[in-house]
Design an enzyme around this catalytic site. Structure first.
Site, PDB file in Angstrom:
ATOM      1  N   SER A   1     -14.410 -81.502  15.251  1.00 38.58           N
ATOM      2  CA  SER A   1     -14.004 -81.679  13.853  1.00 38.58           C
ATOM      3  C   SER A   1     -14.205 -80.400  13.058  1.00 38.58           C
ATOM      4  O   SER A   1     -15.121 -79.626  13.336  1.00 38.58           O
ATOM      5  CB  SER A   1     -14.851 -82.806  13.233  1.00 38.58           C
ATOM      6  OG  SER A   1     -14.721 -82.803  11.827  1.00 38.58           O
TER       7      SER A   1
ATOM      8  N   TYR B   1     -23.327 -86.795  11.538  1.00 38.97           N
ATOM      9  CA  TYR B   1     -22.069 -86.966  12.281  1.00 38.97           C
ATOM     10  C   TYR B   1     -21.504 -85.594  12.648  1.00 38.97           C
ATOM     11  O   TYR B   1     -21.241 -85.297  13.808  1.00 38.97           O
ATOM     12  CB  TYR B   1     -21.039 -87.747  11.447  1.00 38.97           C
ATOM     13  CG  TYR B   1     -19.614 -87.462  11.836  1.00 38.97           C
ATOM     14  CD1 TYR B   1     -18.837 -86.559  11.104  1.00 38.97           C
ATOM     15  CD2 TYR B   1     -19.050 -88.051  12.959  1.00 38.97           C
ATOM     16  CE1 TYR B   1     -17.538 -86.265  11.479  1.00 38.97           C
ATOM     17  CE2 TYR B   1     -17.750 -87.763  13.336  1.00 38.97           C
ATOM     18  CZ  TYR B   1     -16.995 -86.859  12.597  1.00 38.97           C
ATOM     19  OH  TYR B   1     -15.713 -86.564  12.970  1.00 38.97           O
TER      20      TYR B   1
ATOM     21  N   LYS C   1     -21.091 -83.182  16.398  1.00 35.00           N
ATOM     22  CA  LYS C   1     -19.899 -82.465  16.897  1.00 35.00           C
ATOM     23  C   LYS C   1     -20.289 -81.031  17.262  1.00 35.00           C
ATOM     24  O   LYS C   1     -19.914 -80.519  18.316  1.00 35.00           O
ATOM     25  CB  LYS C   1     -18.795 -82.446  15.829  1.00 35.00           C
ATOM     26  CG  LYS C   1     -18.213 -83.808  15.503  1.00 35.00           C
ATOM     27  CD  LYS C   1     -17.556 -84.445  16.717  1.00 35.00           C
ATOM     28  CE  LYS C   1     -16.903 -85.782  16.382  1.00 35.00           C
ATOM     29  NZ  LYS C   1     -16.348 -86.441  17.590  1.00 35.00           N
TER      30      LYS C   1
HETATM   31  C1  WQD Z   1     -10.828 -86.803   1.995  1.00 32.84           C
HETATM   32  C2  WQD Z   1     -10.873 -86.512   0.502  1.00 32.84           C
HETATM   33  C3  WQD Z   1     -12.823 -87.357  -0.584  1.00 32.84           C
HETATM   34  C4  WQD Z   1     -12.005 -91.617  -0.121  1.00 32.84           C
HETATM   35  C5  WQD Z   1     -14.108 -86.988   7.067  1.00 32.84           C
HETATM   36  C6  WQD Z   1     -14.950 -86.350   8.135  1.00 32.84           C
HETATM   37  C7  WQD Z   1     -14.052 -85.738   9.165  1.00 32.84           C
HETATM   38  C8  WQD Z   1     -13.202 -86.817   9.726  1.00 32.84           C
HETATM   39  C9  WQD Z   1     -12.312 -87.357   8.610  1.00 32.84           C
HETATM   40  C10 WQD Z   1     -13.670 -88.622  11.201  1.00 32.84           C
HETATM   41  C11 WQD Z   1     -12.256 -86.093   0.035  1.00 32.84           C
HETATM   42  C12 WQD Z   1     -11.574 -88.033  -1.124  1.00 32.84           C
HETATM   43  C13 WQD Z   1     -11.897 -90.227  -0.037  1.00 32.84           C
HETATM   44  C14 WQD Z   1     -11.916 -92.250  -1.396  1.00 32.84           C
HETATM   45  C15 WQD Z   1     -11.622 -90.104  -2.429  1.00 32.84           C
HETATM   46  N1  WQD Z   1     -14.047 -87.809  10.297  1.00 32.84           N
HETATM   47  N2  WQD Z   1     -11.706 -89.508  -1.176  1.00 32.84           N
HETATM   48  N3  WQD Z   1     -11.724 -91.466  -2.496  1.00 32.84           N
HETATM   49  O1  WQD Z   1     -14.449 -86.506   4.143  1.00 32.84           O
HETATM   50  O2  WQD Z   1     -12.509 -84.866   4.370  1.00 32.84           O
HETATM   51  O3  WQD Z   1     -13.415 -85.974   6.395  1.00 32.84           O
HETATM   52  O4  WQD Z   1     -13.186 -87.904   7.605  1.00 32.84           O
HETATM   53  O5  WQD Z   1     -12.677 -88.612  11.863  1.00 32.84           O
HETATM   54  O6  WQD Z   1     -14.831 -85.160  10.193  1.00 32.84           O
HETATM   55  O7  WQD Z   1     -15.730 -85.315   7.568  1.00 32.84           O
HETATM   56  O8  WQD Z   1     -12.117 -87.302   4.781  1.00 32.84           O
HETATM   57  O9  WQD Z   1     -10.647 -89.088   3.952  1.00 32.84           O
HETATM   58  O10 WQD Z   1     -13.169 -89.335   3.652  1.00 32.84           O
HETATM   59  O11 WQD Z   1     -11.917 -87.686   2.270  1.00 32.84           O
HETATM   60  O12 WQD Z   1     -11.457 -89.422  -3.445  1.00 32.84           O
HETATM   61  O13 WQD Z   1     -12.016 -93.499  -1.527  1.00 32.84           O
HETATM   62  O14 WQD Z   1     -10.558 -87.716  -0.190  1.00 32.84           O
HETATM   63  O15 WQD Z   1     -13.734 -87.072  -1.650  1.00 32.84           O
HETATM   64  O16 WQD Z   1     -12.108 -85.128  -0.977  1.00 32.84           O
HETATM   65  P1  WQD Z   1     -13.193 -86.107   4.807  1.00 32.84           P
HETATM   66  P2  WQD Z   1     -11.970 -88.447   3.676  1.00 32.84           P
END
Ligand code: WQD
Length: 340
Positions: free
Chosen positions: A124, A149, A153
């Site tokens: 990741s 998490y 990785k």
């Molecule tokens: C993306 C953006 C949130 C939800 C993580 C892990 C990565 C991978 C994918 C597993 C951010 C914003 C999110 C919500 C929001 N893990 N958001 N409201 O955190 O970039 O990556 O998930 O496969 O390794 O780190 O992904 O989709 O959670 O968030 O505003 O209800 O969307 O703050 O900016 P992230 P995400």
């Protein structure tokens, strides 16, 4: 024959489809802790083929030994099986280190005892933390990630590197995903978050379909053009295809260990994703701003040049088509639930 661990999961199931479509034989091992066996029906409908399926845990040596004995044609592994909820990993770090790290160690030990020497590992971009330079390429420093998490990785990449360097013939590739989103164009498989989604897109589609009241946008005062976080959202089918290409690179080239970023090379803010969704799906989404989420990096997107140069792979599917595929999957899945 390719063993896909975690093959009924989101990225695993799309990769199994890509492998079957390319003519590979596949066996899946999955403990169904974060997926459903019914995913196999979708895979069969899409490809016309049914991969072998073993319900089991990669941490269990007996289960793995029996699997390699039952499927002696296994000659490579794509390893997805792991827990992946960032927030949960902060609350339960030991659960994540035990499952994600010991799972890989057990798999590598069993591979060695069965003389299987090729593995593609699901890593990741979280290993970069908040990169100093954007877009981020594979030479960027790997830092101690924000969450256990992410740290699993980083640790697993180091374990693979050391195992390869120990000279027992192991060949490994780590694929550093950015943000996988979307669903297969058939809408027969897709992301299946159990409980309240952590990730942005399933939360958007569940809000649009009425399961969630409104989307909370975590933070709108970041140092970005519209104040919301920027990520590199990559279509799940593009990502799945990259695994087949990486596997063939392992088979055909004399590579010991290598790492590739899998991203589009384009950053999109949360508000840009929302507006792409509203335009592509012709829906007005109910959302409001909330404080920033702990652990979020402000902005990260890939320099995908190395995968293009060495694997001749690049992401092709647009953000608009991708968010639409997620919406079509959400509708199909809910209809399926109603009919069952
Ligand atoms: C993306 C953006 C949130 C939800 C993580 C892990 C990565 C991978 C994918 C597993 C951010 C914003 C999110 C919500 C929001 N893990 N958001 N409201 O955190 O970039 O990556 O998930 O496969 O390794 O780190 O992904 O989709 O959670 O968030 O505003 O209800 O969307 O703050 O900016 P992230 P995400």
């Amino acid at each position: 024959m390719i063993l896909v661990t975690g093959g009924t999961g989101y990225i695993g199931s799309h990769t199994v489809v890509a492998l079957l479509d390319k003519g590979y034989e596949v066996v899946i091992i999955d403990n169904l802790s974060n997926s459903e066996e019914s995913v196999l029906n979708g895979i069969k409908k899409i490809t016309g083929k049914t991969p072998a399926f073993v319900k089991g845990d990669v941490k269990n040596q007996q289960t793995l030994d029996k699997l390699f004995q039952d499927y002696p044609k296994i000659n490579a592994i794509i390893h997805f099986a792991a827990f992946k909820a960032v927030g949960e990993s902060v609350e339960q770090p030991l659960k994540y280190y035990d499952n994600n790290v010991n799972g890989l160690i057990q798999l590598l030990k069993t591979m060695e005892s069965h003389s299987v020497n090729k593995i593609v590992f699901s890593s990741s971009c979280t290993v970069y933390g908040q990169p100093g330079i954007l877009p981020v390429d594979e030479t960027a420093p790997v830092v101690k990630p924000e969450s256990p998490y992410g740290n699993t990785k980083k640790i697993n990449e180091e374990i693979l590197f050391d195992a390869v360097k120990s000279g027992k013939g192991l060949k490994a590739i780590s694929l550093r995903y950015f943000n996988p989103i979307g669903a297969h164009p058939s809408a027969l498989i897709g992301e299946l978050p159990i409980g309240v989604p952590n990730n942005l897109l399933p939360y958007i589609t569940q809000t649009a379909i009425g399961i969630r009241k409104e989307l909370k946008v975590f933070g709108n005062n970041y140092n970005t053009p519209d104040g919301t976080c920027i990520r590199d959202y990559i279509n799940i089918n593009d990502l799945a295809n990259a695994h087949v290409v990486a596997l063939e690179y392992l088979f055909n080239q004399n590579v010991e260990y290598d790492v590739f970023n899998l991203g589009t090379g384009k950053g999109s803010s949360v508000l840009e994703v929302i507006s792409a969704f509203e335009k592509s799906c012709n829906i007005s989404l109910n959302y409001s701003f909330a404080p920033p989420r702990n652990g979020d990096v402000e902005k990260v997107w890939a320099n995908p040049a190395k995968a293009k140069k060495i694997l001749n792979w690049k992401a092709k599917i647009s953000l608009e088509d991708t968010v639409l595929s997620a919406w079509e999957w959400e509708n199909h899945y809910r209809k399926q639930l109603k009919n069952n």
